[in-house]
Structure formats: C-alpha cells, structure tokens
Design a protein around this motif. Structure first.
Motif, short mmCIF file in Angstrom:
data_model
loop_
_atom_site.label_atom_id
_atom_site.label_comp_id
_atom_site.label_asym_id
_atom_site.label_seq_id
_atom_site.Cartn_x
_atom_site.Cartn_y
_atom_site.Cartn_z
N GLU A 1 16.61 55.04 26.51
CA GLU A 1 16.10 53.68 26.52
C GLU A 1 16.72 52.90 27.73
O GLU A 1 16.17 52.17 28.22
CB GLU A 1 16.17 52.94 25.33
CG GLU A 1 15.44 53.74 24.08
CD GLU A 1 15.49 52.76 22.95
OE1 GLU A 1 14.23 52.85 21.95
OE2 GLU A 1 16.28 52.06 22.54
N TRP B 1 14.69 50.85 30.52
CA TRP B 1 15.05 49.42 30.50
C TRP B 1 15.17 49.00 32.13
O TRP B 1 14.68 48.10 32.66
CB TRP B 1 16.19 48.86 29.57
CG TRP B 1 16.17 47.31 29.78
CD1 TRP B 1 15.70 46.58 29.28
CD2 TRP B 1 17.29 46.91 30.50
NE1 TRP B 1 16.18 45.38 29.28
CE2 TRP B 1 17.05 45.39 30.42
CE3 TRP B 1 18.06 47.33 31.65
CZ2 TRP B 1 17.85 44.64 30.91
CZ3 TRP B 1 18.90 46.18 32.14
CH2 TRP B 1 18.80 44.97 31.78
N VAL C 1 21.86 43.31 26.59
CA VAL C 1 22.02 44.77 26.70
C VAL C 1 23.20 45.55 26.97
O VAL C 1 23.98 44.90 28.07
CB VAL C 1 20.90 45.24 27.78
CG1 VAL C 1 20.87 46.76 28.06
CG2 VAL C 1 19.33 44.91 27.28
#
Length: 683
Positions: free
Chosen positions: A600, A604, A629
């Motif tokens: 991921e 991203w 994040v």
C-alpha cells in the motif's frame, strides 16, 4: 517567365490568335499580340515568336530571323466550331468569301472545301480586289468589317485558328509537353467529335460521313456491327474485328448469320438484350433498330464483355460509396464529459488548424481514426479528400502499387492507362496512415522520402509527381520500443511525431463510461432505451463501471449492442446476464494480488505522483506527514528506487521531480479502479 509573341499582318488576326493560345498556355507563359504596323518592343532573347503566316515576314521580321529569332510559322485551319450556320446553306448557294488578303482568302476557300463544305460556290473578296459579283451572302473568317456594302447576310466563321500540330510544336519548344500533351490531344478529339455531330447528311457525301463515324466507332470499347434489313453487314468497328479475329474486308457485305450464327435472327422490328457465348467469351449483346432516320434501315448490335461490365459496376459502387462517405466525424461527434478528454480535445483542435504531421498513439478501440477525421474536418483541408490507409489490413505486396499508383504495363495485371495511387487521390486533403507500426522497414524508407519531398513516383514510372497532402499517422504500438527492437525507423518516427497525440483509454476516463453507454444503448435499441438505468439493475451498472475495458470504447459499444438485444421494458437485466467477460472476477483477483505485491505504501506514492506534474521525495515526505502516513524520507527514496527499477516512474533531477511512466499509469489505473483504497497507510 518566357513570352509568346503573336505577329500577323492585321491587328484583329493577332488578337484572335492570342485569345486562342491564352486558353491553352496562359498559366505558364505571357502572350502578347502584335501586327506589322506595331513597334516590336519585346525582348527577343526570351521570346518564342509565332508568325500567323509566311505573309507576316516583312523586312523587319526577316532581319530578326537572320539574327537568330526563335520563331514558328503557324499552320492555320478553319475554326470548325463556328461553321454550323454555313452547313445549313442549300446546295450550290453562292457566297462571297471575305478575308484581309488574297492569299489567306484562297486558303480559307481551299480548307472549307477540304472539310466537306464543298457544295457551296465561293467567290473570293479582299481589300483591293478588282471585281466581284454582287451577292446577298458573305462568309468571312473573322473580318466582318471588310464585308462590302449591300450584303444582306453575313456569316462569320471566325479567324482561322492555329492547328493542333503548331500548338504541339509551341508546347514542345516551351518544354510544356509533359504538362499539356494529353490535354491537347483530348481537346482536339473533343472538338473533332463535336464537328462530326454538327455535320448533317447534306454536308458531305456518304463516304465522308462513313469515314468520320467509323473513326468515332473505333474509339469505343464495345464491339459494334450495323446490318441492313436483309441481315447483310454494312459496317463494324475495330473491336468487332478484334472479337472475330478478322479484317473489315472479310465480313462487309456478308450476312450476319454466316458471320455470327450465335445471334438467333435479324428481325428488323426486334430490340432485345441477350447474354451469348461468342468465340469462347461471355458477351452481353444488345440490338437496336435503326429506322426512319435518313440512314439505311437495319439493326445495330453491340457486344460487351462480362468482365468489363463487372469492372464498371465495381467502379460505380466504389465511387458511389465515396460520395456516400463524404461526411466524416467532427469534434462535435466525440462524446465525453471527463476533464482529461476536454484537455485532449482542446489540444487536438489547436493542432487541426496547422498543416503539420500528427502521430496519434493509443490502445485499440480508443477512437484514433475518429480523431483523425475530426482533425481533417476542422482543418483548412476540410473540403479536400480524406484517404485512410490501414497498414495492418493491406497486404504488403499490394501496398506499394495502391499507395504510389502504377504506370501502364509496369507489371502483370496492371490495367491499361495505369492507376493513380492513394497519395495522389489525397492531393489537397489528408491521408490517414493507420496502424503505421505494422509497415515494413522497406516501405518505411519510401514513406520517409514522400513525407520529406512531398513527391511520389508511380511503380514503373520515371517522373516525380508533386502532392499536397497533410499526414496523420496512428498506431497502437509503442514506437519507441519498436525502434529499440529494430522494427521501426527512428528517422521516420521523428518525421511523424511532430505533433504527438495520445488517446485516452476508458480506464483513464471512467466518468465517460455512463455517457458513452447511454449513447450506444440508444443507438442499438433504436431509441427504446435511452439510459442504462432503464435496462440494468444497479449491480449490473456497477459491474460496467468497475470493469477494466481492455478493448476500450469499441468493446463498450459491443457490450451495449448485446444488452440492447436482451433488454426489456418489463424487467431489468441482472449482473449475471451481462456478457461473460464483464462478470468474470479474474481481473479483480489478479489486481488484488498485484496490490499485495507492491504494498500500500508504493501504491500511495504512485497515486500522489499521478495527481501532479512531478514530485520530489522531500515533498512526498511532507505529504505523508500531513496525511498521517508513516513513511520517512529514506523509505520514500527506497520505494522510488524500486518503482524506477520496475519501470513505473522516471526520476528527474531538479524541479521536474519524479513522474509516472505509461506503464506506471496503467498499473495504477488498474489498481485504483478495481480495488477501493481507503484509510490511512500505516495506521
């Protein structure tokens, strides 16, 4: 520019001859008329002088000739286009023949008699003649002002014209035979045929008329035979003699039944059409009755080869198809609402107003030809032809002759007279080179020269033919990759890629799927359904929107045709009733695996780069911190290095930052469309 100087004894004659030559040569040279009374103020070194007759040679002209004057003494003939009124005069009518000089007057009389207008009695008249009869009718060759007083009717047949041999000599001297040769001969034949049509039965003896008609008949591609009421052959044409493998003398006077027993009869009152086998050839035979026209009663038979009929029918269909396809797609026909498409269309509209070469690249089914047609219709060449060429569909063995054309006899099967190629057909318009990536390397070399020189040479030809065309090329191949593999020439790529355009796949314009689906559904249901919500359940609509559409718009169109054929107003279709490829979960499973492999964090980062024009790792780190994040700048650097090795991104130094490659766009689009992303990475 060279000058063509016309010199004659009289001003009227020189002006009339100049008018004649203007019609033929005006776009190539300047033409000036002079008479012997004028001052010769033209430049002799850059002029071709046409003398109307030997009588135009006076002392000045002779002196110039001695000094090397470039000249031609014209041969002149009666202007047969204006003798219709003369032909209507009764036999033995007495007329004055009026001209400006004695020599030209007698020449005009001799030429009229040679033309067959010899049933009229001519009396010469010219200024200074000692005596002449008092008559009611005068015929003049362009000099009506010289007709004596008391004449009741004047027939002006115009100044004697320069004949075809002199015109050809002028064209040869000026180096214009290649440009004008065929036009001169066709114009001459046209005028002769026009003359024959105006000559009536009383104008000539039967032998003269027969000779003229035979000349015309021999120009026809159909075999013709004319028989009298008893079935005896009166005449035929050269095609008939070729068919029967005989000469004129072998069959004239013989009965048709003895020469062509295949024809059942010679009933003078019958007109019919038959298909007969004659000399091993399938022929369409047509008979037409000739009766009460002043000619001998009888029948005219025509024979036409079946292959000629098929060729004519094919050509008629081809031309009719071209006419029917005169309306092409415009920018108004392109359906979209996506902002990315809006940007693309605005850019392409700007390209349309130029004359530069355009290269359209994109996946199959994304509307590359539609876009090419729209560019053509928005360009200054919109009124010219749009000629598409599909390199994937056309055999390479035919490609050269189809595109460049060929001369007569250049290869076995080449048709008589040769053929214009598609480059010539596109003159003044646009040629669309579709699937250019499939062209052979050998042909790419020839195409490169055409684009550079804007000239083509037909197969078997010797001269270069200039063309004025706009080139639009298209391909679904990655030409830069094909260049690396040695399948495509780099120099041709740079010639084509002047104005690059990349069409968008449906994966890149998801919001256009409902709009396009509604449009295709309306078309294939004949208006029974206008919205996909009228015929599909919500889960079926969601399947449409989630699908990857590898075949793009063309595949979506096929799906709507399928749905329109099953649709009903009584119930909506379930997801399970959609085409099998729409409900197969393989693509989603494959995408899920791909997403797990990339992680991921990688997805991203790719998503952030996609929504920008280039990002540096520090800025990405700031975005990660802002969105919560858990990625450090070192981790981002490592992920970007991995993405670069996989070919997903291109890392630039300076302000440009890191950008997605085409491969990265495809991977990310596939993941984001088939797997819903949510939440914060690392949380």
């Amino acid at each position: 520019m060279k000058k063509l100087i016309i010199i004659s004894p009289g001003k009227v004659t020189s002006i009339n001859l100049a008018v004649q030559l203007e019609k033929i040569f005006r776009q190539y040279i300047e033409i000036q008329p002079y008479c012997l009374e004028d001052d010769f103020d033209f430049d002799m070194t850059n002029a071709l002088v046409v003398l109307s007759s030997p009588q135009a040679i006076d002392a000045r002209i002779q002196s110039l000739m001695n000094d090397g004057l470039n000249y031609i003494i014209a041969r002149r003939v009666i202007n047969h286009r204006y003798i219709a009124e003369l032909l209507s005069l009764p036999k033995a009518t007495e007329v004055l023949l009026v001209n400006d000089r004695a020599e030209s007057t007698f020449q005009a009389i001799t030429q009229l008699q040679a033309l067959g207008v010899n049933y009229i009695k001519y009396y010469p008249y010219y200024p200074g003649i000692a005596a002449y009869p008092e008559l009611d009718i005068a015929v003049t060759v362009g000099e009506p002002h010289l007709v004596p007083y008391g004449i009741k009717k004047v027939i002006d047949i115009g100044t004697r014209q320069i004949d075809i041999t002199t015109v050809a000599d002028i064209a040869k001297r000026l180096g214009l035979m290649d440009a004008l040769g065929s036009r001169l001969s066709s114009q001459y034949i046209h005028e002769i045929i026009g003359l024959l049509n105006r000559i009536n039965d009383s104008a000539k003896e039967m032998k003269v008329i027969s000779d003229r008609l035979r000349t015309v008949a021999n120009c026809l591609t159909k075999a013709i035979v004319y028989i009298d009421k008893d079935g005896n052959i009166i005449t035929g044409n050269q095609e008939l003699y070729n068919l029967l493998e005989c000469s004129h003398e072998d069959i004239i006077g013989k009965n048709l039944k003895d020469v062509l027993p295949e024809i059942s009869g010679s009933d003078i009152n019958s007109e019919k059409v038959d298909v007969l086998l004659i000399r091993g050839k399938q022929l369409l035979v047509t008979s037409r009755v000739v009766k009460g026209t002043g000619s001998e009663d009888g029948i005219i038979y025509t024979f036409e080869k079946s292959e000629d009929i098929e060729k004519n029918e094919h050509e008629l269909r081809r031309r009719t198809t071209n006419v029917a396809r005169s309306k092409y797609y415009t920018f108004d026909d392109i359906i979209y609402k996506c902002s990315n498409m809006d940007k693309l269309i605005e850019k392409v509209k700007a390209f349309a107003h130029t004359d530069s070469t355009i290269l359209i690249q994109g996946e199959s089914g994304t509307g590359k030809e539609l876009l090419a047609q729209a560019i053509h219709c928005a360009s200054k060449r919109a009124n010219g032809p749009f000629v598409p060429v599909n390199f994937a569909a056309m055999p390479m063995s035919l490609l050269e002759s189809e595109l460049f054309g060929y001369e007569e006899g250049s290869f076995t099967g080449a048709k008589k007279g040769g053929k214009r190629g598609l480059f010539e057909e596109a003159h003044g318009g646009t040629i669309f080179l579709d699937e250019i990536g499939d062209a052979s390397l050998e042909f790419q070399c020839r195409l490169l020269r055409v684009i550079q020189e804007r000239q083509v040479r037909r197969v078997g030809g010797l001269k270069e033919i200039p063309i004025d065309v706009r080139f639009i090329a298209a391909t679904n191949r990655n030409l830069t990759e094909e260049i690396k593999k040695g399948n495509f020439r780099a120099d041709l790529y740079y010639r084509l890629n002047v104005l690059p355009v990349r069409t968008l796949s449906l994966r890149e314009r998801k919001e256009d799927i409902p709009v396009l689906a509604d449009y295709f559904l309306t078309r294939y249901s004949d208006g029974s359904f206008n919205k996909i919500k009228d015929v599909l359940h919500e889960d079926a609509i969601e399947a449409l929107l989630d699908y990857d559409w590898p075949g793009n718009t063309r595949q979506l169109e096929n799906a709507m045709e399928y749905i329109a054929s099953l649709g009903s107003k009584n119930r909506k279709l379930e997801r399970s009733e959609l085409p099998e490829y729409l409900i197969n979960d393989f693509d989603k499973t494959e995408t899920s695996i791909l997403k797990d492999l990339l992680g991921e964090s990688m997805v991203w980062i790719l998503e952030k780069i996609k929504n920008s024009e280039g990002l540096g790792r520090r800025y990405i780190a700031e975005l990660a911190k802002k969105e919560g994040v858990q990625l450090t700048e070192g981790q981002i650097r490592s992920l970007l290095n991995s993405a670069e090795q996989l070919g997903f991104v291109k890392v630039n130094t300076g302000r440009k930052g890191t950008v997605l490659t085409d491969k990265g766009i495809k991977i990310l689009t596939s993941i984001s469309n088939n797997g819903k992303m949510g939440g914060k990475i690392g949380n």
